[in-house]
Design an enzyme around this catalytic site. Sequence first.
Site, PDB file in Angstrom:
ATOM      1  N   LYS A 157       0.840  -1.190   0.000  1.00 38.39           N
ATOM      2  CA  LYS A 157       0.000   0.000   0.000  1.00 38.39           C
ATOM      3  C   LYS A 157       0.882   1.249   0.000  1.00 38.39           C
ATOM      4  O   LYS A 157       1.972   1.239   0.565  1.00 38.39           O
ATOM      5  CB  LYS A 157      -0.882   0.035   1.256  1.00 38.39           C
ATOM      6  CG  LYS A 157      -1.914  -1.064   1.370  1.00 38.39           C
ATOM      7  CD  LYS A 157      -2.684  -0.936   2.674  1.00 38.39           C
ATOM      8  CE  LYS A 157      -3.655  -2.079   2.887  1.00 38.39           C
ATOM      9  NZ  LYS A 157      -4.778  -2.047   1.928  1.00 38.39           N
ATOM     10  N   ARG A 185      -9.595 -11.958   2.418  1.00 45.02           N
ATOM     11  CA  ARG A 185     -10.448 -13.043   1.915  1.00 45.02           C
ATOM     12  C   ARG A 185      -9.765 -14.401   2.061  1.00 45.02           C
ATOM     13  O   ARG A 185     -10.442 -15.422   2.185  1.00 45.02           O
ATOM     14  CB  ARG A 185     -10.845 -12.761   0.467  1.00 45.02           C
ATOM     15  CG  ARG A 185      -9.715 -12.784  -0.541  1.00 45.02           C
ATOM     16  CD  ARG A 185     -10.050 -12.059  -1.822  1.00 45.02           C
ATOM     17  NE  ARG A 185     -10.088 -10.610  -1.623  1.00 45.02           N
ATOM     18  CZ  ARG A 185     -10.292  -9.733  -2.602  1.00 45.02           C
ATOM     19  NH1 ARG A 185     -10.517 -10.157  -3.838  1.00 45.02           N
ATOM     20  NH2 ARG A 185     -10.296  -8.440  -2.348  1.00 45.02           N
TER      21      ARG A 185
END
Length: 493
Positions: free
Chosen positions: A271, A345
């Site tokens: 990020k 996930r």
Amino acid sequence: MFQVQTELANHGAVIVALFEEETSRFVQELDKAFEGQLQGLLDEKELSTKKKSISKVHSLGKTNVKRYYFVGLGKKEAYTTETLRASLSKTFKTLQAEKIQDAAILLDSFVTEKLDAIDVAHIAAEVYCLGTYRLQTYKTDKKEHVELEKLVVITAEDAKEIEAALTVGYVHGRATNSARTLVNMPPNMLTATKLAEYAVELAEKYDMDYKVLEKEEMEELGMGALLAVNQGSTEPPKMIALIYKGKEEWKDVIGLIGKGITYDTGGYSLKPRDGMVGMKGDMGGAAAVLGAMEIIGELRPEQNVIAIIPSTDNVVSGTAFKPDDVITSMSGKTIEVLNTDAEGRLALADGITYAKKLGANYLVDVATLTGGVIVALGNHTTGAMTNNETLFEQVLEASMETDERIWQLPIFERDKERVRNSKFADLNNSPGRDGHAVMAGTFLGEFAEDTPWVHLDIAGTSDTTSTHDLGPAGATGVMVRTLATLVERFGEE
């Protein structure tokens, strides 16, 4: 903290409802003591009846109450629980800011045909907690705060019923604040190990069974998805399970699965700085589940519940997992990693499979999963996906009861085809940026399979950068009350 009485006594402040185009009998009775001056203020619009407005009037010795806070609620026909929550929360914030320690509320002045005294009492106690919540900081120069310590509830209704509603509302508010505090904690203070310790303390307090799987046990069970996310970390992963038995027979079990990524750098799909700051809150789903379990432990609904939290951080090192890796999940399905920043996930995939292994018949996962859901729905609505409309309707009804808004996103066959599109594995973890929120939810559906399942993406609703109706900037504790209400209503059926 709460006292139920039938008449006003000596109070530092009294809270009274005001509706547009109507002077209630409560205001009329007060107006007699004020010798008609309240009606004059209403006529001159100096007492506002607009939604969420607060008008303070000093009694100047005309009554045994020092000051009155008149709470505008708008038109009675448009009056909702959302209006009541926001208005009372703002009022309690105001009382706290003005250093009032002893207040009373004319509960029956807030009652209408649509909202009875039980509803109002529950909401009043709930937002008493939420509105007065203070951000926990680590500053050495701590300010002394005056708290609103006592709220007297004035009502003609049955005292025991009102007290019960106040208790339930207070439990809901306090547990939401517990979740807020967890999400606001710095990542060096809330590791997966610390989160597991918190969960164990919660389980022991409420006499729940629990399991905390260590890395070796996860390896034995084949939890390759969660373990892959943990590869780069020096902090050990935890798979946390809390088991609440509300029925004699272990059936109709609701599985609540919360994403517990205690810090997310994005891994090798790193990020940018601005995207990384605030990622301590990537365990908002875990906090929501633990908050719900706190409510369940207090209120003891007749419903079986499993809470599952797969927890680790996601960091970069020489051992971290990489784009192009192929991993094997607990379900046996293989996954091609295309994006290490789509790690939540992966952790949830093993969490969902583990919940099913422990006997969950219904699944609800909660996660700060995608930026895509913020693009789609903004910061005030939680995205939802499902493979079972009946279960979704039950979650939706619970969210409407708590005023935590959710909106359903679709899963079409072509979405499933996209997450199954890999030359090297059964699934890929990131088909692309378009439809990002839908792709993430669709991926999780591959592990829920035929078990009724609802996915809640709280990336936009888990925290806020500014003060809001129900609290300060920071974590919101979203979905704590909705999950608990879902379980409570299941237990009543």
